[in-house]
Scaffold this active site. Structure first.
Site, PDB file in Angstrom:
ATOM      1  N   GLU A   1       0.830  -1.197   0.000  1.00 20.80           N
ATOM      2  CA  GLU A   1       0.000   0.000   0.000  1.00 20.80           C
ATOM      3  C   GLU A   1       0.870   1.255   0.000  1.00 20.80           C
ATOM      4  OE1 GLU A   1      -3.685   1.639   2.831  1.00 20.80           O
ATOM      5  OE2 GLU A   1      -2.396  -0.013   3.486  1.00 20.80           O
TER       6      GLU A   1
ATOM      7  N   LYS B   1      -9.177   2.622  -2.227  1.00 20.33           N
ATOM      8  CA  LYS B   1      -9.481   1.898  -0.989  1.00 20.33           C
ATOM      9  C   LYS B   1     -10.887   2.247  -0.529  1.00 20.33           C
ATOM     10  CE  LYS B   1      -7.241   0.948   3.503  1.00 20.33           C
ATOM     11  NZ  LYS B   1      -6.019   1.254   4.296  1.00 20.33           N
TER      12      LYS B   1
ATOM     13  N   CYS C   1      -5.581  -3.320   2.002  1.00 18.81           N
ATOM     14  CA  CYS C   1      -5.380  -3.437   3.452  1.00 18.81           C
ATOM     15  C   CYS C   1      -6.676  -3.632   4.245  1.00 18.81           C
ATOM     16  CB  CYS C   1      -4.609  -2.218   3.964  1.00 18.81           C
ATOM     17  SG  CYS C   1      -3.847  -2.509   5.587  1.00 18.81           S
TER      18      CYS C   1
ATOM     19  N   SER D   1     -22.811 -45.733 -15.719  1.00 18.61           N
ATOM     20  CA  SER D   1     -22.009 -46.954 -15.770  1.00 18.61           C
ATOM     21  C   SER D   1     -21.459 -47.218 -17.161  1.00 18.61           C
ATOM     22  CB  SER D   1     -22.845 -48.158 -15.313  1.00 18.61           C
ATOM     23  OG  SER D   1     -23.229 -48.011 -13.969  1.00 18.61           O
TER      24      SER D   1
END
Length: 647
Positions: free
Chosen positions: A46, A115, A168, A633
């Site tokens: 940051e 941010k 952060c 199967s």
């Protein structure tokens, strides 16, 4: 080929507070190193261009100008590089200052992510300088000479993966931005951080990041500020952490004064497979939060060159035994599995209210583990161990070693012992069928297995009991069980325990639960070669029919099973991973050979798994037709086998 892996890095430069030129030198040095190592995305801490601890200097126009010029220089520096770079710096936008992560690639500023959550408590005071960018969506900013998208809802997309950014404190929020990014398609999330150290915080942080990457089924790369930030009141240790779906792939050295570049490869194909399998994730994508907000995410292209001419060399370790943890975790894993097995059988025993538990005891690993589970279940329910009837059924291939271990084990455990030879019954059966007993073919072998199962079933009827099955997960995957022979029981306690773990469970029981006399027997059983003992022993009374000589090493088959069942990987990728894991033990040709055997048998033998009896799921992989694995199967293996032919 990269087989879905993306090489990422968390870069921790040595910084100086407010010395942009110095910081840029440190950043570009690490970018060069990342490019040389083939890193595709490198994330820095940051505000790394200025440093995080500038405090009121963030209000200085000079510092902001220098940061923008540095970003312009960084863009120019990356013009000829393939690595995408994520750096942190303060960005002025419409009269406010934002704490941003910026993606730069080949001379272009691709996008700017502000941010969202600004800590303003305790030692943090970010709202003094910055504003939240949480409400910025679909905007454009002129930055470092380029017009760039800015906002929290940005996805960065290459030809093979998508990534998003949070910063952060964002990851500490009740609903981190990474949640929305993941639902919108981000495979990877990068966190630029400057979180200081305090007692216990590092452990909590690792738990938080592990849970976040697991919750979002994503790769998570965390780069935290380190040496060089101001220590006026706080210390920054330089956390570098890389996670993949809750698993820590790589971490740096904390409190190191030298720059660090911590790298690993995140398996995007694995993550996407998990998302497809996890219906809770897919429900979240098509409804709820995503339904109202996913359309607001903008996708920005990152035009990386992807090289396909050579296989990527992994720096991360590929565990050769994915079912078997290491160290102290192995003991706790064995204890938990054993308790699940015991609890499942105890409930079934209580519900049916039968008088006896009937188990065929061969002196091998699987029947030993089943017997131990029976003993503990009876102890738990305060039932006499004599209600467990262990039946040993010697036949044409029984050796004295396995016979002695079987009988001695039952004696020391205090269960009821019955011995019923199958020789006469099988010989009569051969006469009835007109089969030559000297012809040791599948009829010869399977007649013995079915005779033993008939004895167990009828004995259970005779004594108001149930037959406890002994077959394990690996045998079911390979179809290494006689249909309506050892394939069948009333409750299979080992049904989701892989062969590589059965041995460890027996050894763990010997070391932790058994008395000395019992321990010695259990350890000898653990050392006995794996065999159905359906062919005669040699002249020295040694086992001649060794399962792994016939179908291949169980450690390889369990590896194949894990990655097919858990993640749905292609044969080519499994071969690649197996060579990374077993390169010192098996050459590529040997691995390919046994992978072909596994695939062929896995597809052909599904019919045996379609009618399995009940049994407890103990781990993330199960072949129960009522649980984890539903397969036709008659599914055809041609495409899977052809991919190996083309390899």
């Amino acid at each position: 080929m990269n087989y879905g892996f993306v090489k990422v890095a968390a870069a921790i430069p040595s910084l100086r507070v407010a010395d942009v030129e110095y910081n840029m030198t440190q950043i570009t040095n690490l970018i060069t190193e990342a490019e040389q190592q083939g890193v595709e995305v490198v994330c820095f801490p940051e505000l790394c261009i200025t440093s995080y601890t500038c405090q009121d200097l963030f209000l200085s126009q000079l510092l902001l100008d220098k940061a923008e010029i540095a970003l312009m220089q960084l863009a120019d520096f990356t013009r000829t590089l393939n690595v995408a770079v994520i750096v942190g710096l303060p960005v002025s936008f419409r009269g406010v200052l934002l704490n941003c992560g910026v993606v730069v690639h080949q001379g272009k500023i691709v996008g700017v992510v502000p941010k969202t959550y600004l800590p303003n408590y305790g030692e943090f005071y970010e709202m003094r300088w910055f504003a939240s960018g949480g409400n910025i969506v679909g905007e454009t900013i002129h930055l470092a000479g380029q017009n760039v998208k800015i906002g929290t809802r940005l996805l960065f997309e290459t030809s093979t993966y998508r990534f998003g950014i949070e910063i952060c404190e964002d990851v500490w929020a009740p609903v981190p931005p990474a949640c929305g990014l993941a639902l919108a398609g981000a495979d990877l999330v990068f966190n630029l951080s400057a979180s200081n150290e305090s007692i216990g915080k590092h452990t909590y942080l690792k738990s938080l990041l592990a849970q976040q990457s697991a919750r979002c089924l994503c790769g998570y790369v965390y780069a935290g500020s380190g040496f060089g930030e101001s220590t006026q009141d706080l210390v920054f240790s330089g956390n570098a952490l890389i996670y993949e779906n809750g698993r820590l792939l790589a971490e740096g050295k904390r409190f190191d004064i030298s720059p660090q570049l911590v790298t690993s490869e995140i398996d995007v194909e694995l993550l996407r497979g998990e998302r497809r399998r996890n219906t809770t994730f897919s429900t979240s994508v098509v409804g709820g939060l995503a339904q109202t907000s996913m359309t607001t995410y903008a996708t920005l292209p990152v035009s990386q060159t992807i090289f396909h001419d050579t296989e990527m060399k992994l720096s991360r370790a590929i565990d050769a035994h994915p079912f078997v943890p290491r160290g102290a975790e192995l003991d706790s894993r064995c204890e938990e599995i054993f308790n699940i097995q015991v609890e499942g059988l105890a409930k079934r025993l209580q519900h049916i209210n039968c008088d006896t538990l009937v188990v065929g005891i061969s002196g091998g690993l699987d029947s030993t583990l089943a017997l131990l589970v029976c003993v503990r279940a009876c102890d738990k329910l305060e039932r006499s161990r004599k209600s467990i009837v262990g039946i040993t059924m010697p036949g044409f291939g029984t050796t004295s070693r396995t016979y002695t271990n079987a009988t001695n084990l039952m004696k020391v455990l205090g269960v009821t012992i019955r011995e019923i030879s199958i020789a006469d019954a099988c010989n009569q059966h051969f006469i009835d069928l007109g089969h030559d007993p000297e012809v040791h073919d599948v009829t010869y072998e399977n007649s013995q297995a079915r005779e033993r199962t008939q004895i167990l079933m009828d004995a259970a009827n005779q004594m108001n009991g149930i037959v406890v099955g002994t077959g394990d997960l690996s045998e079911l995957a390979l179809g290494w069980a006689t249909y309506n022979g050892d394939h069948m029981s009333m409750y299979g306690v080992n049904v989701s325990v892989p062969k590589t773990l059965v041995k460890h469970l027996v050894v763990w029981t010997a070391n932790n639960l058994a008395e000395p006399a019992c321990k010695q027997i259990l350890l000898d059983i653990a050392d006995t070669p794996i065999s159905p003992e359906l062919l005669p022993a040699d002249s020295d009374d040694n086992i001649t029919q060794k399962t792994e000589d016939l179908v291949g090493p169980y450690e390889l088959h369990d590896f194949f099973l894990y990655y097919i069942l858990r993640y749905g990987f292609s044969p080519k990728k499994i071969l690649y991973l197996a060579n990374e894991a077993f390169g010192a033990d098996y050459d590529r040709g040997t691995v390919r050979k046994w992978l072909r055997v596994f695939l062929r048998r896995f597809f052909q033998q599904q019919f045996k798994r379609s009618c399995l009896p009940d049994g407890p799921k103990v781990g993330s992989c199960s072949l129960s037709p009522r649980g984890d694995w539903r397969m036709a199967s008659d599914a055809d293996a041609s495409a899977w086998l052809a991919e190996l032919d083309d390899e």
